[in-house]
Design a protein around this motif. Structure first.
Motif, PDB file in Angstrom:
ATOM      1  N   PRO A  67     -16.547  20.415  20.349  1.00  0.00           N
ATOM      2  CA  PRO A  67     -16.315  20.242  22.218  1.00  0.00           C
ATOM      3  C   PRO A  67     -15.623  21.898  21.885  1.00  0.00           C
ATOM      4  O   PRO A  67     -16.154  22.371  22.967  1.00  0.00           O
ATOM      5  CB  PRO A  67     -16.016  19.249  22.064  1.00  0.00           C
ATOM      6  CG  PRO A  67     -16.058  18.510  21.284  1.00  0.00           C
ATOM      7  CD  PRO A  67     -15.857  19.302  20.193  1.00  0.00           C
ATOM      8  N   TYR A  70     -18.268  24.839  22.362  1.00  0.00           N
ATOM      9  CA  TYR A  70     -19.269  25.232  23.172  1.00  0.00           C
ATOM     10  C   TYR A  70     -20.067  26.116  23.876  1.00  0.00           C
ATOM     11  O   TYR A  70     -18.386  26.969  23.989  1.00  0.00           O
ATOM     12  CB  TYR A  70     -19.890  23.209  23.983  1.00  0.00           C
ATOM     13  CG  TYR A  70     -20.660  22.519  23.028  1.00  0.00           C
ATOM     14  CD1 TYR A  70     -20.026  22.042  21.793  1.00  0.00           C
ATOM     15  CD2 TYR A  70     -19.995  20.981  24.100  1.00  0.00           C
ATOM     16  CE1 TYR A  70     -19.817  20.646  21.518  1.00  0.00           C
ATOM     17  CE2 TYR A  70     -19.839  19.204  23.487  1.00  0.00           C
ATOM     18  CZ  TYR A  70     -20.325  19.390  21.892  1.00  0.00           C
ATOM     19  OH  TYR A  70     -20.435  18.458  21.003  1.00  0.00           O
ATOM     20  N   GLY A 267     -32.743  13.561  34.508  1.00  0.00           N
ATOM     21  CA  GLY A 267     -32.048  12.263  34.506  1.00  0.00           C
ATOM     22  C   GLY A 267     -32.973  11.065  35.422  1.00  0.00           C
ATOM     23  O   GLY A 267     -34.139  11.393  35.860  1.00  0.00           O
ATOM     24  N   ILE A 311     -30.856  11.137  29.606  1.00  0.00           N
ATOM     25  CA  ILE A 311     -30.121  11.119  28.135  1.00  0.00           C
ATOM     26  C   ILE A 311     -28.823   9.559  28.243  1.00  0.00           C
ATOM     27  O   ILE A 311     -28.713   8.808  27.362  1.00  0.00           O
ATOM     28  CB  ILE A 311     -29.369  12.463  28.203  1.00  0.00           C
ATOM     29  CG1 ILE A 311     -29.806  13.796  28.006  1.00  0.00           C
ATOM     30  CG2 ILE A 311     -28.098  12.281  27.183  1.00  0.00           C
ATOM     31  CD1 ILE A 311     -29.743  15.047  28.617  1.00  0.00           C
ATOM     32  N   ASP A 312     -28.047   9.693  28.828  1.00  0.00           N
ATOM     33  CA  ASP A 312     -27.287   8.327  29.073  1.00  0.00           C
ATOM     34  C   ASP A 312     -26.633   8.347  30.380  1.00  0.00           C
ATOM     35  O   ASP A 312     -26.554   9.185  31.512  1.00  0.00           O
ATOM     36  CB  ASP A 312     -25.831   9.110  28.378  1.00  0.00           C
ATOM     37  CG  ASP A 312     -24.546   7.967  28.344  1.00  0.00           C
ATOM     38  OD1 ASP A 312     -24.831   6.775  27.733  1.00  0.00           O
ATOM     39  OD2 ASP A 312     -23.696   8.200  28.957  1.00  0.00           O
ATOM     40  N   ASP A 313     -26.987   7.403  31.149  1.00  0.00           N
ATOM     41  CA  ASP A 313     -27.364   7.248  32.490  1.00  0.00           C
ATOM     42  C   ASP A 313     -27.463   5.595  33.076  1.00  0.00           C
ATOM     43  O   ASP A 313     -28.473   4.660  33.196  1.00  0.00           O
ATOM     44  CB  ASP A 313     -29.138   7.778  33.194  1.00  0.00           C
ATOM     45  CG  ASP A 313     -28.901   7.861  34.662  1.00  0.00           C
ATOM     46  OD1 ASP A 313     -28.476   6.950  35.343  1.00  0.00           O
ATOM     47  OD2 ASP A 313     -29.963   8.591  34.684  1.00  0.00           O
ATOM     48  N   SER A 337     -25.584  21.440  24.617  1.00  0.00           N
ATOM     49  CA  SER A 337     -24.320  20.925  24.368  1.00  0.00           C
ATOM     50  C   SER A 337     -23.976  19.580  24.911  1.00  0.00           C
ATOM     51  O   SER A 337     -22.960  18.685  24.870  1.00  0.00           O
ATOM     52  CB  SER A 337     -23.242  21.385  25.052  1.00  0.00           C
ATOM     53  OG  SER A 337     -23.939  21.985  26.436  1.00  0.00           O
ATOM     54  N   ASP A 338     -25.033  19.192  25.696  1.00  0.00           N
ATOM     55  CA  ASP A 338     -25.598  17.406  26.645  1.00  0.00           C
ATOM     56  C   ASP A 338     -25.858  16.287  25.979  1.00  0.00           C
ATOM     57  O   ASP A 338     -25.204  15.266  26.089  1.00  0.00           O
ATOM     58  CB  ASP A 338     -26.513  17.789  27.272  1.00  0.00           C
ATOM     59  CG  ASP A 338     -25.283  17.780  28.706  1.00  0.00           C
ATOM     60  OD1 ASP A 338     -24.485  18.230  28.953  1.00  0.00           O
ATOM     61  OD2 ASP A 338     -26.388  17.546  30.656  1.00  0.00           O
ATOM     62  N   SER A 339     -26.127  17.360  24.542  1.00  0.00           N
ATOM     63  CA  SER A 339     -26.864  15.964  23.450  1.00  0.00           C
ATOM     64  C   SER A 339     -26.047  14.404  22.691  1.00  0.00           C
ATOM     65  O   SER A 339     -24.593  15.387  22.558  1.00  0.00           O
ATOM     66  CB  SER A 339     -28.040  16.581  22.299  1.00  0.00           C
ATOM     67  OG  SER A 339     -28.013  15.826  21.026  1.00  0.00           O
ATOM     68  N   THR A 340     -26.690  14.255  22.530  1.00  0.00           N
ATOM     69  CA  THR A 340     -25.317  12.711  22.454  1.00  0.00           C
ATOM     70  C   THR A 340     -25.787  12.546  20.647  1.00  0.00           C
ATOM     71  O   THR A 340     -25.215  11.669  19.405  1.00  0.00           O
ATOM     72  CB  THR A 340     -25.688  11.342  22.467  1.00  0.00           C
ATOM     73  OG1 THR A 340     -27.449  11.072  22.235  1.00  0.00           O
ATOM     74  CG2 THR A 340     -25.262  11.497  24.263  1.00  0.00           C
ATOM     75  N   ARG A 347     -24.787   5.383  21.646  1.00  0.00           N
ATOM     76  CA  ARG A 347     -24.285   5.665  23.086  1.00  0.00           C
ATOM     77  C   ARG A 347     -25.027   4.976  24.138  1.00  0.00           C
ATOM     78  O   ARG A 347     -24.692   4.328  25.053  1.00  0.00           O
ATOM     79  CB  ARG A 347     -24.373   7.300  22.958  1.00  0.00           C
ATOM     80  CG  ARG A 347     -23.777   8.120  24.411  1.00  0.00           C
ATOM     81  CD  ARG A 347     -22.264   7.920  24.527  1.00  0.00           C
ATOM     82  NE  ARG A 347     -22.293   8.595  25.958  1.00  0.00           N
ATOM     83  CZ  ARG A 347     -20.553   9.078  26.746  1.00  0.00           C
ATOM     84  NH1 ARG A 347     -20.338   9.606  26.165  1.00  0.00           N
ATOM     85  NH2 ARG A 347     -20.697   9.393  27.470  1.00  0.00           N
TER      86      ARG A 347
END
Lengths: 434, 434
Positions: A67, A70, A267, A311-313, A337-340, A347
């Motif tokens: 990170p 990034y 999102g 993605i993650d919510d 960079s937002d990828s899990t 996740r």
């Protein structure tokens, strides 16, 4: 549901275009005019087209880096994980992450192919655009049947040609089109203009979903140049609310009852609020704004026409019935960079506590299969499509985090601003070609 | 809780400034230079200042009209319900709506007093701004103690003078300051600039909450000029998310641990999504963006510093604990077209099913009392502050809907666009003064 039994289709990933992109799809004369990937004396790679260096090669393709590294900076293929640009490596990375199928947005031509749209020579433009679409459909997606959802770039400068291209790629099995949040911002008629009717009609006739990615109007949007870059990152997804409202109050959804739009990387947690607000505004104001939804509410129209993804919510998953359980899809955002990646299943599972299996299946693959017209089960057994099945094929994939060096946006550890990122991007052009 | 037992404090209403605004607060020499309200030969009213006609008198002050006549058009005091500009009538309208206290934003000087800030003559600017604040505090709010939350306009062009004015009005019992979503957009240093430190320090020292109203940067924001006006109306509240992110990642909240900001007319249903997104971005990106929240998450900082409000927001009320039950206040938006007057208690009650009484009380008045430092119970019994108690005093208020004519934004019943509204506003200037 057990994690290994989930089936994941990601409707928003990105391809970093490889150097041989135009090799198979142009005559020698046109190939001479096509963008070329060159390595500069400073070791960076750049696409060169019409004598100009283009925007950096992979936007924010940082997957696999620590990170600390990034940013928008990867400017050499040496700094990229091969899965960014090599389709065989991509599929291995998908396997390692338990993702059975993926839709990949473009990098250097921009989300709506604006690179071609801005050319004065429209013959050059349509030739390059078709070659790009052919490469994407035949080579990138064609290399591994059932593993990719083909996504065509649109002809922005001519709605009849745009319709023709939609019909051409649909014949090749491509049922998704990338568009822009706001064509007016890049110099074309707005989505409220009847100019686009031939395009919408073609998409409607051919069952092609129109995908609108965040940042597809005029790129990154900053509140001020001295704002921390985190502000832009945090607000980019929800900024697509303007496009969602434009679509709702446009005549498009009312005129083409089966046409679908996808809000890519938007999102979902904000959508119940927005739909409630949309209905309130309609109820409160339609008598003077002269809006007629034929007895429906804006939220009805939204759920009939708009496909969402996350993605993650956690909040969005909790509110899935207020969003519309049949409208929700999932995305991985590889290699940004937002990828899990490569822990996307873990996740995601964290957010799914208490969600019944049939609802998980709708969100993780069922809705995507229907709306994007892909069927991975034609090519693999259902078991082989699961997270567990795919990961079993990927035991040799190296998942270790790798430093790739490169230039940091700031030289000392101070908050990174919009200005820093903009300068970092500008540096791509600053070094000479030879 | 029974509807009549609710206690309502509205933290976002609007005043249409009356003609005698400057009468009591300027010397004769300055009074000669102050804005003057004139009636034009075509029957419309306009503020004239420095030889120029100003933006329309009441923005969107349409309360009491039939919905068919909503819009930005009221341009004559004859077309306004007297409660818009007459404080005694306002209190009667508040009683009829069961609202015990109200904070009123300005109309013609703009939300952050930009009218004064843009003047070249800074002596004229500070003189007019102080007179305005004195009128607002002493006359508008002073006429009915306990019924209004005083709200000062800021000195935008000089942070030391701004701090001085905050300290001056705080001595008069004014503990709220109107500011702007984005000072950079109107030509001042951004909120990330240390320029503003004296202002934040004064607000922090004096316990003054900084109120940021939607549309306070550069007015109405349209996606395109041919977009239906409903698009702007639907997205205006959530557009404050950019300002919320700017605040979160600014150094202000970290530097002034007791300073509070209010997001006025921003709604609440989107906030749980935003806070989850903010925490995700921080977790995912802080190592390269060099952000340090001292071990806290952005959502912690938000709940410690940011006061939210809603008009009608079922999802937000359902998610009240994810928003932060101690951060939520309520608003009525009188006399604008989004207002629920005079049925605000009924509309609100519809959203409150299943909410415990103590949580209703926090959202409808308790949080507002604490954050805006007002105590209506000093002036009236608790029973007299309830919806039932106030409505009993207002039985003679005429609540019938009244047509006021005026010019519609479009002459035939077609969807009203951004362009139509802009032209309607421009027409205010088009007719001659004499």
């Amino acid at each position: 549901m057990k994690l290994e039994d989930m089936i994941l289709i990601s409707v928003d990933d990105h391809v970093v275009e490889p150097a041989d992109l135009f090799d198979q799809h142009l005559s020698p004369e046109w190939k001479a005019k096509a963008p070329k990937l060159l390595r500069k004396p400073d070791g960076t790679d750049v696409w060169v087209f019409e004598g100009k260096q283009l925007m950096n090669i992979g936007l924010n393709a940082v997957v696999g880096r620590p990170p600390e590294e990034y940013g928008v900076e990867p400017t050499s293929f040496d700094q990229l994980r091969p899965g960014c640009y090599d389709v065989n490596e991509r599929v291995r990375d998908m396997n390692a992450n338990g993702v059975v199928a993926s839709m990949c947005f473009p990098s250097f031509p921009s989300f709506c192919g604006n690179l071609w749209a801005q050319l004065e020579d429209k013959t050059l433009a349509i030739t390059m655009l078709r070659a790009y679409n052919d490469w994407h459909i035949d080579e990138w997606c064609g290399a591994h049947p059932g593993r990719f959802i083909p996504l065509a770039l649109p002809v922005m400068w001519d709605a009849e040609l745009a319709a023709e291209e939609v019909r051409r790629v649909a014949k090749k099995g491509c049922y998704a089109l990338s568009f822009t949040e706001n064509p007016d911002k890049i110099g074309f008629p707005s989505i409220h203009d009847s100019h686009w009717d031939p395009l919408w009609k073609a998409c409607s006739d051919e069952g092609v979903i129109v995908c609108i990615h965040i940042g597809s109007a005029s790129g990154m949007s900053f509140t001020t140049m001295d704002s921390p870059v985190d502000v832009m990152i945090a607000t980019s997804p929800v900024s697509i609310v303007s496009c969602a409202a434009d679509l709702l109050w446009s005549q498009i959804l009312r005129r083409y009852p089966t046409l679908k739009f996808a809000l890519s990387e938007g999102g979902i947690g904000w959508i119940p609020y927005f739909l409630e607000r949309a209905d309130y505004v309609h109820e409160h104001h339609h008598k003077w704004t002269h809006q007629d939804f034929g007895g429906k509410r804006p939220s009805d129209l939204f759920r009939e026409h708009i496909v969402t993804c996350f993605i993650d919510d956690r909040i969005g998953v909790r509110l899935r019935h207020d969003v519309g359980i049949d409208t929700i899809t999932w995305e991985c955002d590889y290699p940004h960079s937002d990828s899990t990646w490569p822990r996307a299943p873990e996740r995601l599972m964290d957010s799914l506590g208490g969600v019944p299996d049939d609802e998980i299946n709708k969100m993780t693959f069922g809705n995507a299969m229907r709306e994007f017209r892909i069927d991975p089960f034609v090519h693999r057994s259902r078991q082989a499509c699961t997270v567990g099945g795919l990961r079993a094929e990927a035991v040799d994939v190296d998942l270790s985090v790798k430093s790739h060096g490169g230039n940091a946006p700031v030289s000392e550890p101070r908050p990174v601003t919009a200005q820093d990122i903009t300068q970092q991007l500008a540096q791509v052009y600053a070094s000479p070609l030879e």
